[in-house]
Scaffold this motif. Sequence first.
Motif, PDB file in Angstrom:
ATOM      1  N   GLY A   1       0.819  -1.214   0.000  1.00  0.00           N
ATOM      2  CA  GLY A   1       0.000   0.000   0.000  1.00  0.00           C
ATOM      3  C   GLY A   1       0.853   1.263   0.000  1.00  0.00           C
ATOM      4  O   GLY A   1       0.333   2.384   0.034  1.00  0.00           O
TER       5      GLY A   1
ATOM      6  N   TRP B   1       0.228   4.126  -2.507  1.00  0.00           N
ATOM      7  CA  TRP B   1      -1.092   4.767  -2.322  1.00  0.00           C
ATOM      8  C   TRP B   1      -1.087   5.635  -1.077  1.00  0.00           C
ATOM      9  O   TRP B   1      -1.742   6.679  -1.027  1.00  0.00           O
ATOM     10  CB  TRP B   1      -2.210   3.719  -2.305  1.00  0.00           C
ATOM     11  N   GLU B   2      -0.299   5.199  -0.070  1.00  0.00           N
ATOM     12  CA  GLU B   2      -0.147   6.026   1.127  1.00  0.00           C
ATOM     13  C   GLU B   2       0.521   7.348   0.789  1.00  0.00           C
ATOM     14  O   GLU B   2       0.144   8.411   1.288  1.00  0.00           O
ATOM     15  CB  GLU B   2       0.782   5.308   2.118  1.00  0.00           C
TER      16      GLU B   2
ATOM     17  N   GLU C   1      -1.840   9.613  -0.951  1.00  0.00           N
ATOM     18  CA  GLU C   1      -2.774  10.197   0.014  1.00  0.00           C
ATOM     19  C   GLU C   1      -2.088  11.276   0.854  1.00  0.00           C
ATOM     20  O   GLU C   1      -2.624  12.374   1.025  1.00  0.00           O
ATOM     21  CB  GLU C   1      -3.315   9.084   0.923  1.00  0.00           C
ATOM     22  N   LYS C   2      -0.882  10.948   1.344  1.00  0.00           N
ATOM     23  CA  LYS C   2      -0.176  11.857   2.251  1.00  0.00           C
ATOM     24  C   LYS C   2       0.114  13.210   1.598  1.00  0.00           C
ATOM     25  O   LYS C   2      -0.054  14.252   2.211  1.00  0.00           O
ATOM     26  CB  LYS C   2       1.129  11.188   2.687  1.00  0.00           C
TER      27      LYS C   2
ATOM     28  N   LYS D   1      -7.612   4.011   1.022  1.00  0.00           N
ATOM     29  CA  LYS D   1      -6.675   5.117   0.769  1.00  0.00           C
ATOM     30  C   LYS D   1      -7.412   6.154  -0.074  1.00  0.00           C
ATOM     31  O   LYS D   1      -8.085   5.815  -1.048  1.00  0.00           O
ATOM     32  CB  LYS D   1      -5.440   4.631  -0.005  1.00  0.00           C
TER      33      LYS D   1
END
Length: 635
Positions: free
Chosen positions: A328, A331-332, A335-336, A363
Amino acid sequence: MDFQIKSIEQYHNVYKHSVEQPEEFWADIASQFLWKKKWNKVLNWNFKEPYIKWFDGATLNITENCLDRHLAERGDQPAIIWEPNDPNEHHRILTYKQLHHQVSMFANVLKHNGVKRGDRICIYMPMVPELAIAVLACARLGAIHSVVFGGFSAQSIADRIKDAKCSHVITADGAYRGNKDIPLKSVIDDALMQCDSVKKVIVLTRNRMPVSMIKGRDVWWEDEMKKMETLHEYDCPAEEMNAEDELFILYTSGSTGKPKGVVHTCAGYMVYAGYTFSNVFQYKPREIYFCTADIGWITGHSYIVYGPLSQGATTLMFEGVPTYPDAGRLWEIVEKFKVNILYTAPTAIRSLMQSGVEFVNGKNLDSLRVLGSVGEPINEEAWHWFNENIGKKRCPIVDTWWQTETGGIMISPIANVTPLKPAHATFPLPGIQPILVDENGVEIKGNGVNGNLCIKFPWPGMIRTTYGDHERCRTNYFATYENLYFTGDGCLRDEDGNYRITGRVDDVINVSGHRIGTAEVENAINAHTGVIESAVVGYPHDIKGQGIYAFVICEEDTHEEDLRRKDIGMTVARIIGAIAKPDKIQFVKGLPKTRSGKIMRRILRKIAEGEVENLGDISTLLDPTIVEDIKNGRI
Ligand code: PRX
């Protein structure tokens, strides 16, 4: 930028103009960059020698385009966002002002350590901001950088250092990659035992693994930067470079045993990287752009460093791998940092696809606007997975075809402009004139056809020479077909004129988007004790796109087969690097050869692919019975 294309009609008009009036077209684009002196002539060329000069007579420095010219307008905007390998370590942000400052200081460090315009500098570093700083500092001084990917072995580095006669090396103590610590400095030390051209090694602290530091040769990055502060050496004027001065060398594999140093020059490369970046991704001011490549490859040069920075973009650099600590991770990061544009490779997509959507679920990927793919053919399954699960069917996927030698993207959709077709690179960018030819170099016209992909007119980002051996450049790219640049790729053009690159037609394997020459791997295998002969071919691999299949003839020995396979893998890793380790090794008694002694790779390729029934004509083989043996021993 004024050169962004906004509709498909505009694309067709611009494309037509770029073919009819290429000099006028490129002059217009180039005038949107920063020059110290304008050119006398936009283009001088012939493909015979080849002789390619863009913007002759102009002078510039690419770092003024990537840094100085943005300071007034966006000095406090992030230039680089850096995300570390370990999600618990803090990320870093360098604004344009800070990056400019660091590059200037480090350029002074290089100067104080004896680096001069025209020197070749080998860079072997982890994916940290200092890698981009090192690259840009070289460019600021007019020193020619040769970045070597962190996965190459000491022997590969030594070959590259010797070929370019590098005077300096910039490296780090070590690197973090996933759950591994990579001992970069120690690999450099092994390499340097063979290289007497290197006078100084500058070592950045990253993972602080113990390293040996040789008096008089090795210095620490941080100590040298401190010295510059003490001396108040903050500014570093940018060297005034000629348009066709060499900017960098990047080694890449071909069908012969030795990697070639692809040379790119200052002006044309800059214009092409900047123009294509802005257009293909339709970058808008303040967007966060994330390319997951490593700066050790051309994608990182053109689309992490030079392209985005020349356009005042925010470029996100990631130190780690997509699967650490879990699948992940990308995708993290999206998002971050609220990433808007994500540019990655089919191998990464396939591997994340295999890990399952549970790593995507939960996410927030709403920030994404454009997705990109590069390095290898993207299969339809991966394309759809990417489109549905990551782009949520609202982000165009730009499948960008290009090469180390082309400097920038050549055939690709323009985001939100070009109608997409899964797994197709669609249309050539303005200025690019592809043609398909048959074996004899005769043009295959019309649509719904396939052939060998060539380019018939120069573009600013193209290869100028292979370092130290211009003849090699000519024979490799310009001699197969008269007056054409030959890409080495096979290609389909569908009924609507969309291009689809099908893969290499030469002896190059594309493993996870990395080019590996079969001859190189064979030479490495043959260096293993007891090996008599070997033949290496590619075969379809679910994740890597292609895997490496080696057929090896060995002397009788006492070692168990599996152990012997592992030993051969070690030898390849030592000579080239772990990326070139064969996925499969089949021991054979003989290889299918013609009476003149040529290995018939076509047959081996078919066997490796599992197509054992339909091998074609084998009657011309010296010993056709060998084929049966090989078929039976297939793994
Ligand atoms: O075979 C093509 C494949 O990668 C080769 C170029 O490799 P390299 O110089 O390492 O550069 C990779 C990054 C640009 C090409 O000859 N290739 C690259 N992009 C694509 C591709 N094959 C199919 N589709 C692509 N989008």
